[in-house]
Design an enzyme around this catalytic site. Structure first.
Site, PDB file in Angstrom:
ATOM      1  N   HIS A 142      13.484 -68.026  69.728  1.00 16.37           N
ATOM      2  CA  HIS A 142      13.862 -68.277  71.127  1.00 16.37           C
ATOM      3  C   HIS A 142      13.589 -69.753  71.429  1.00 16.37           C
ATOM      4  O   HIS A 142      12.573 -70.300  71.006  1.00 16.37           O
ATOM      5  CB  HIS A 142      13.047 -67.375  72.066  1.00 16.37           C
ATOM      6  N   GLU A 144      12.446 -71.320  73.923  1.00 14.13           N
ATOM      7  CA  GLU A 144      11.140 -71.623  74.533  1.00 14.13           C
ATOM      8  C   GLU A 144      10.045 -71.651  73.463  1.00 14.13           C
ATOM      9  O   GLU A 144       9.132 -72.494  73.497  1.00 14.13           O
ATOM     10  CB  GLU A 144      10.788 -70.577  75.605  1.00 14.13           C
ATOM     11  N   THR A 183       6.702 -67.230  78.287  1.00 12.46           N
ATOM     12  CA  THR A 183       6.655 -66.868  79.716  1.00 12.46           C
ATOM     13  C   THR A 183       7.470 -65.625  80.056  1.00 12.46           C
ATOM     14  O   THR A 183       7.310 -65.066  81.134  1.00 12.46           O
ATOM     15  CB  THR A 183       7.206 -68.027  80.565  1.00 12.46           C
ATOM     16  N   ASN A 243      14.150 -62.518  79.286  1.00 11.49           N
ATOM     17  CA  ASN A 243      13.630 -61.699  80.395  1.00 11.49           C
ATOM     18  C   ASN A 243      14.604 -60.582  80.774  1.00 11.49           C
ATOM     19  O   ASN A 243      14.172 -59.514  81.223  1.00 11.49           O
ATOM     20  CB  ASN A 243      13.223 -62.585  81.589  1.00 11.49           C
ATOM     21  N   SER A 285      18.153 -65.508  84.953  1.00 10.84           N
ATOM     22  CA  SER A 285      19.199 -66.531  84.827  1.00 10.84           C
ATOM     23  C   SER A 285      20.557 -66.041  85.340  1.00 10.84           C
ATOM     24  O   SER A 285      21.566 -66.732  85.172  1.00 10.84           O
ATOM     25  CB  SER A 285      19.301 -66.992  83.372  1.00 10.84           C
TER      26      SER A 285
HETATM   27 FE1  SF4 Z   1      10.359 -70.520  84.764  1.00  9.23          FE
HETATM   28 FE2  SF4 Z   1      12.145 -68.710  85.515  1.00  9.23          FE
HETATM   29 FE3  SF4 Z   1      11.569 -69.015  82.910  1.00  9.23          FE
HETATM   30 FE4  SF4 Z   1       9.812 -67.921  84.588  1.00  9.23          FE
HETATM   31  S1  SF4 Z   1      11.829 -67.078  84.017  1.00  9.23           S
HETATM   32  S2  SF4 Z   1       9.379 -69.495  83.051  1.00  9.23           S
HETATM   33  S3  SF4 Z   1      10.146 -69.104  86.479  1.00  9.23           S
HETATM   34  S4  SF4 Z   1      12.559 -70.497  84.254  1.00  9.23           S
END
Ligand code: SF4
Length: 326
Positions: A142, A144, A183, A243, A285
């Site tokens: 990923h 991130e 995150t 997410n 997103s």
């Molecule tokens: Fe930032 Fe949104 Fe990613 Fe959470 S989901 S880390 S608030 S960009």
């Protein structure tokens, strides 16, 4: 929990089968995504088109296509950016080598990394300066994760994805460890992995709060609040949106069949057949316009009634980078 009846279309009047839509709130855009998109828009205003963006600014095709139409060009690597063009780094964050390389080349660059991801980057640096080896809980590949692992020299962090990975760890100095997390993970899965790490390495140092961001936790909690009432659940989001995929898993764990759809055209009406209560949410997103598109499409086949269940009201917002703020 707030329960809002938005719209009711009586089945008899519409001549369509009834379907109740239970809509989770909060859902959709988070403050980090909002900020990243704004950075690209303001960069186009300030520098003129084209503005290059390294990687999808956020994992959503609709957002990417909208920004393309405004003059953004999306690339995967810095080498694809011409010397005289500005470049924006995506909300997921980038390895340190990327801004360093951009500076070396004299490029104008803007960092749209979510401040909550940047916070994890700074924590990693601090822990490494203290001489700790970092176990980073996240999903391999990923962006991130690539960005966070790239904050420190190779070997300073070890990626942990599963409970099996925890069992297989053989650190050189088991008393000098720390953990950090991506995150956008599953709150429940991460809690299990953290517990296992603490059981194996009792002196492991962890973040005071968790690194899973407020938007990820809130969207998962909102799904949990409605999923048990739903026969099935649609999550609006992209397959590469961490997410969003976690929201599908949370719904399934709560006993609802769940599917990810990017746009209304992907709805499989055979899959919805027989459903009386359909849950709807959207990943961080996915813009609200896509939620409304999905609801509108369902309304062509069913006499829908909508009920929004709000578990938390979010008030988070992040400052724009210096030089772009009004
Ligand atoms: Fe930032 Fe949104 Fe990613 Fe959470 S989901 S880390 S608030 S960009």
């Amino acid at each position: 929990m707030v329960d809002v009846q938005i719209e009711t279309r009586p089945p008899a009047e519409a001549g369509l089968p009834p379907l109740e839509l239970l809509i989770a709130a909060p859902r959709g855009f988070c403050a980090g995504v909002d900020r990243a998109i704004r950075i690209v828009e303001l960069a186009i205003e300030k520098f003129g088109a084209p503005v290059y963006v390294r990687h999808e600014i956020v994992h959503n095709k609709y957002v990417v296509d909208t920004l393309k139409a405004q003059g953004a060009i999306f690339v995967e690597e810095l080498d694809e950016v011409p010397d005289d063009a500005p470049v924006v780094f995506s909300a997921h964050g980038v390895p340190k080598a990327v801004p360093n390389k951009a500076t070396e080349r004299g490029l104008t660059w803007l960092d749209a990394t979510c401040p909550l991801v940047s916070k994890v980057h700074r924590q990693a640096e601090r822990l490494s300066e203290q001489g700790r080896h970092i176990l980073f809980i996240g999903h391999a590949g990923h962006p991130e994760v690539i960005g966070t692992l790239g904050q420190l020299p190779e070997g300073a962090m070890t990626l942990v994805e599963t409970m099996e990975d925890v069992a297989a760890l053989a650190p050189a100095d088991p008393d000098n460890l720390a953990f950090l997390t991506q995150t956008t993970l599953s709150v429940d899965d991460t809690a299990d992995i953290v517990e296992a790490l603490k059981a194996r390495f009792p002196s492991i140092h962890g973040p005071r709060g968790e690194d899973i961001c407020y938007a990820t936790s809130n969207r998962q909690a909102a799904v949990k609040a409605i999923a048990h009432e739903c026969d099935a659940m649609l999550v609006i989001g992209a397959p590469n949106s961490s997410n969003s995929v976690r929201l599908v898993e949370v719904a399934e764990r709560e006993g609802a069949r769940a599917r990810l759809v990017q746009r209304a055209e992907e709805i499989d009406f055979d899959w919805i057949e027989g459903v009386k209560i359909l849950g709807i949410t959207a990943g961080a997103s996915a813009p609200e316009v896509l939620v409304r598109e999905v609801v509108a499409k369902i309304a062509t086949r069913y006499a829908i009634s909508e009920r929004e269940i709000t578990t938390t009201v979010e008030k988070m917002s992040f400052k724009l980078p210096h030089g772009l703020a009004a």
